[in-house]
Design an enzyme around this catalytic site. Structure first.
Site, PDB file in Angstrom:
ATOM      1  N   ASP A   1     -45.432 -91.419  42.623  1.00  0.00           N
ATOM      2  CA  ASP A   1     -44.422 -90.683  43.367  1.00  0.00           C
ATOM      3  C   ASP A   1     -44.783 -90.714  44.851  1.00  0.00           C
ATOM      4  OD1 ASP A   1     -42.243 -88.753  43.736  1.00  0.00           O
ATOM      5  OD2 ASP A   1     -42.609 -88.215  41.641  1.00  0.00           O
TER       6      ASP A   1
ATOM      7  N   ASP B   1     -39.327 -89.793  46.560  1.00  0.00           N
ATOM      8  CA  ASP B   1     -38.731 -88.456  46.546  1.00  0.00           C
ATOM      9  C   ASP B   1     -37.729 -88.282  47.696  1.00  0.00           C
ATOM     10  OD1 ASP B   1     -39.114 -85.742  45.239  1.00  0.00           O
ATOM     11  OD2 ASP B   1     -39.484 -85.181  47.320  1.00  0.00           O
TER      12      ASP B   1
ATOM     13  N   GLU C   1     -34.969 -91.583  45.024  1.00  0.00           N
ATOM     14  CA  GLU C   1     -34.194 -90.415  44.615  1.00  0.00           C
ATOM     15  C   GLU C   1     -33.223 -90.120  45.750  1.00  0.00           C
ATOM     16  OE1 GLU C   1     -34.791 -85.789  43.208  1.00  0.00           O
ATOM     17  OE2 GLU C   1     -35.750 -86.556  44.988  1.00  0.00           O
TER      18      GLU C   1
HETATM   19  O1  ISL Z   1     -32.573 -80.746  41.247  1.00  0.00           O
HETATM   20  C1  ISL Z   1     -32.314 -80.239  42.321  1.00  0.00           C
HETATM   21  C2  ISL Z   1     -30.947 -79.790  42.684  1.00  0.00           C
HETATM   22  O2  ISL Z   1     -30.937 -78.405  42.906  1.00  0.00           O
HETATM   23  C3  ISL Z   1     -33.369 -79.830  43.210  1.00  0.00           C
HETATM   24  O3  ISL Z   1     -34.096 -78.958  42.403  1.00  0.00           O
HETATM   25  C4  ISL Z   1     -34.358 -80.865  43.678  1.00  0.00           C
HETATM   26  O4  ISL Z   1     -35.134 -80.189  44.593  1.00  0.00           O
HETATM   27  C5  ISL Z   1     -33.813 -82.096  44.338  1.00  0.00           C
HETATM   28  O5  ISL Z   1     -33.250 -82.862  43.342  1.00  0.00           O
HETATM   29  C6  ISL Z   1     -34.925 -82.903  45.038  1.00  0.00           C
HETATM   30  O6  ISL Z   1     -35.955 -83.168  44.152  1.00  0.00           O
HETATM   31  C7  ISL Z   1     -37.191 -83.707  44.561  1.00  0.00           C
HETATM   32  O7  ISL Z   1     -37.706 -83.135  45.745  1.00  0.00           O
HETATM   33  C8  ISL Z   1     -38.112 -81.776  45.707  1.00  0.00           C
HETATM   34  C9  ISL Z   1     -38.933 -81.421  44.466  1.00  0.00           C
HETATM   35  O8  ISL Z   1     -38.990 -80.030  44.336  1.00  0.00           O
HETATM   36  C10 ISL Z   1     -38.365 -82.024  43.207  1.00  0.00           C
HETATM   37  O9  ISL Z   1     -39.174 -81.736  42.108  1.00  0.00           O
HETATM   38  C11 ISL Z   1     -38.206 -83.483  43.449  1.00  0.00           C
HETATM   39  O10 ISL Z   1     -37.812 -84.212  42.315  1.00  0.00           O
HETATM   40  C12 ISL Z   1     -38.928 -81.538  46.950  1.00  0.00           C
HETATM   41  O11 ISL Z   1     -39.970 -82.465  47.024  1.00  0.00           O
END
Ligand code: ISL
Ligand code: CA
Length: 557
Positions: free
Chosen positions: A98, A199, A254
């Site tokens: 990640d 991320d 993502e």
């Molecule tokens: O799923 C989501 C929509 O509300 C959020 O919870 C999420 O924060 C978003 O999809 C971004 O996710 C990623 O970055 C965040 C982390 O908390 C998540 O776990 C990660 O997958 C911040 O790094």
């Protein structure tokens, strides 16, 4: 057909904190993962995506990184990590890490320096602004409630944090920051990893001037000013040129709020940016105005419209990723299937969908067991920062605790984060100590030991689906054509590659329903490839009586 290993692979996501504890401290760790590699090999997955294992104060379970080149003590040592990589490679599996570089932890040394003074050499590593008349620099809200700005006493300026205030956003406008990130990526790649999951990578470029978001609230979602921002493609092309192009690796970004049209800019084969992105359209299908906590019923025609749009618009232009849940989302069987009596049937039906569409499938740990959402009685049993902040904010705004708990039961991130259910011993074999998050009490019925012993289990069905995908190029590379677009209960489509053709028929609900093959689909004979119910030899494909959550895949001749 442009053959590539990551198109032909199946990815399995591990959330290390919840996978397997090896030393009884209640926290999953790397030696724990190593002890389960044969399980993963048996499932047949090709690539492991490891959620963050770096040094972190765990404000957001490792998504707040304080040192990118060191392993979190709770999880083990760099030596353990090297053994994990070796253990995977020697079994013919790959490892992707990640990459969390939209923000770091506030405990990263860069931020500790940055906040010291306006002149500090690291000041410009983060996004600092003066307040406006005693208020924040702008009205952006944080993804985790409240303002996206935090006042820092040392210098009297505010710093930007799109997530928690312990996750300050890095300043990608600063060339030195980009250099640091590229060097760090190179360091991991030189250790032999096989790629990155990036991320919230589409948030790294912010609109200059950081203008206010539209909206009437005190704080409003400012996505238009930081999603797919002005320099995003320049940054990713630079990253590709400086780092990724030098290795045979895979990348998945993502990307919140991205449309297929935008996705093609990230993953187009001529773009030299990323290999694939995670789309969120399907994950937003049950969100009403105001966001994910305003849970709305979803419909199958809408589900099919979204899936089909991505299948069709990406075809021949860019690669899809396929997922129905992850560590941020509720459990797929609770959300899109049935987590009661028909749990096994519906989990297999959803798995059939996931593994017969165009794209690379991602399995989230426990999905292969049909693990379900959890309902804890008290908010005190929850650990996730997003959930806890939301609960506080909504209580202060006057919502009843009961209503808030209902949305947490359907959408809270801890649904996916309860420990893996390995067997029927105390705490499901996850730990001999006290687990950091309570195990779902249904582990006595739903666990890996039971699944491995039952040839008819969800686990073995996943194993067969993964095998099937390896035997038929049409599943990986074929064109997708939706049938019965308006049907409210059946999801059916064909996949075609040259002479090879498959038909997938899924009953998405509990009620039996008759499938009639549209006469546009020519077929003289068929062979059943896989399904979650037994089926009679020589059945009539023209008219198929589908049982609750029945899924069947046919080869058409
Ligand atoms: O799923 C989501 C929509 O509300 C959020 O919870 C999420 O924060 C978003 O999809 C971004 O996710 C990623 O970055 C965040 C982390 O908390 C998540 O776990 C990660 O997958 C911040 O790094
Ligand atoms: Ca441990």
């Amino acid at each position: 057909m442009n053959r590539t290993w990551w198109k032909e692979s199946v990815v399995y996501q591990i959330y290390p904190r919840s996978f397997q504890d090896s030393n009884g401290d209640g926290i999953g760790d790397i030696p724990g993962i190593i002890s389960r590699l044969d399980y993963l090999k048996q499932l047949g997955v090709d690539i492991i995506w490891l959620s963050p294992v770096y040094e972190s104060p765990n404000d957001d379970n490792g998504y707040d990184i304080s040192n990118y080149q060191s392993i979190m003590d709770d999880f083990g040592t760099i030596g353990d990590w090297e053994q994990l990589l070796y253990g995977l490679h020697s079994r013919g599996m790959k490892l992707i890490m990640d990459l969390v570089v939209n923000h770091s932890s506030d405990e990263h040394v860069w931020f500790a320096e940055s906040r010291k003074s306006l002149e500090n050499p690291y000041r410009d590593y983060y996004i600092w602004r003066d307040g406006q008349g005693g208020q924040e620099p702008n009205n952006w809200s944080s993804f985790f409630s409240g303002s996206a700005w935090e006042l820092d006493d040392a210098t009297g300026q505010y710093f930007l944090h799109l997530f928690s205030k312990k996750q300050p956003d890095l300043n990608w406008e600063n060339e030195k920051v980009r250099r640091e990130v590229y060097d760090m990526m190179t360091w991991w790649l030189d250790k032999g990893i096989d790629g990155f999951r990036m991320d919230v990578i589409n948030l790294i470029s912010k609109v200059q001037g950081l203008p206010d978001a539209a909206g009437e609230g005190t704080y409003n979602f400012g996505g238009e000013h930081f999603m797919n921002g002005p320099r995003i493609h320049e940054f990713l092309q630079e990253m590709n040129r400086e780092v990724l192009s030098k290795y045979d690796v895979m990348t998945v970004g993502e990307t919140i709020g991205v449309t297929p049209e935008e996705a093609v800019k990230y993953v187009g084969e001529d773009r030299n940016e990323l290999n694939m992105v995670f789309q969120f359209e399907l994950m937003d299908i049950d969100s009403g105005p105001g966001g994910k906590w305003n849970v709305q019923p979803w419909t199958l025609p809408a589900f099919k419209r979204i899936m089909s749009k991505w299948q069709n618009e990406m075809y021949g232009k860019g690669w899809n990723s396929l997922y129905l849940n992850n560590h941020d989302q509720p459990r797929m069987v609770s959300r899109f299937g049935n987590d009661g009596e028909l749990r096994k049937e519906s989990a297999k039906m959803l798995a059939t969908l996931l593994h017969t569409l165009q794209g690379t499938p991602y399995i989230y740990q426990g999905e292969e067991l049909g693990m379900t959402n959890v309902k804890f009685d008290s908010i005190d049993q929850y650990q996730d920062i997003e959930t806890l902040n939301m609960f506080k904010e909504y209580r202060e705004a006057g919502h009843s605790a009961q209503n808030i708990m209902a949305s947490i039961y359907s959408k809270g991130r801890d649904n996916a984060r309860t420990p893996m259910q390995w067997d029927t011993t105390l705490h499901s074999g996850f730990t001999t100590g006290s687990p950091w998050l309570t195990v779902n009490p249904n582990y006595t019925q739903i666990n890996a030991e039971e699944a491995l012993n039952d040839p008819d289990s969800i686990f073995h069905y996943y194993r067969r689906l993964i095998e099937l995908r390896k035997q038929h190029d049409v599943i990986v590379y074929g064109k997708y054509d939706l049938l019965l677009e308006q049907d409210e209960r059946i999801y059916a489509y064909t996949r075609t590659l040259g002479e090879e053709r498959q038909l997938v028929v899924l009953n998405f609900y509990e009620t039996p329903v008759t499938f009639e093959l549209p006469n546009t689909v020519a077929c003289t004979s068929s062979e059943r490839l896989i399904g979650n119910y037994e089926i009679n030899e020589g059945l009539d494909l023209q008219r198929l009586e589908l049982r609750p959550y029945e899924a069947q895949v046919f080869k058409l001749n």
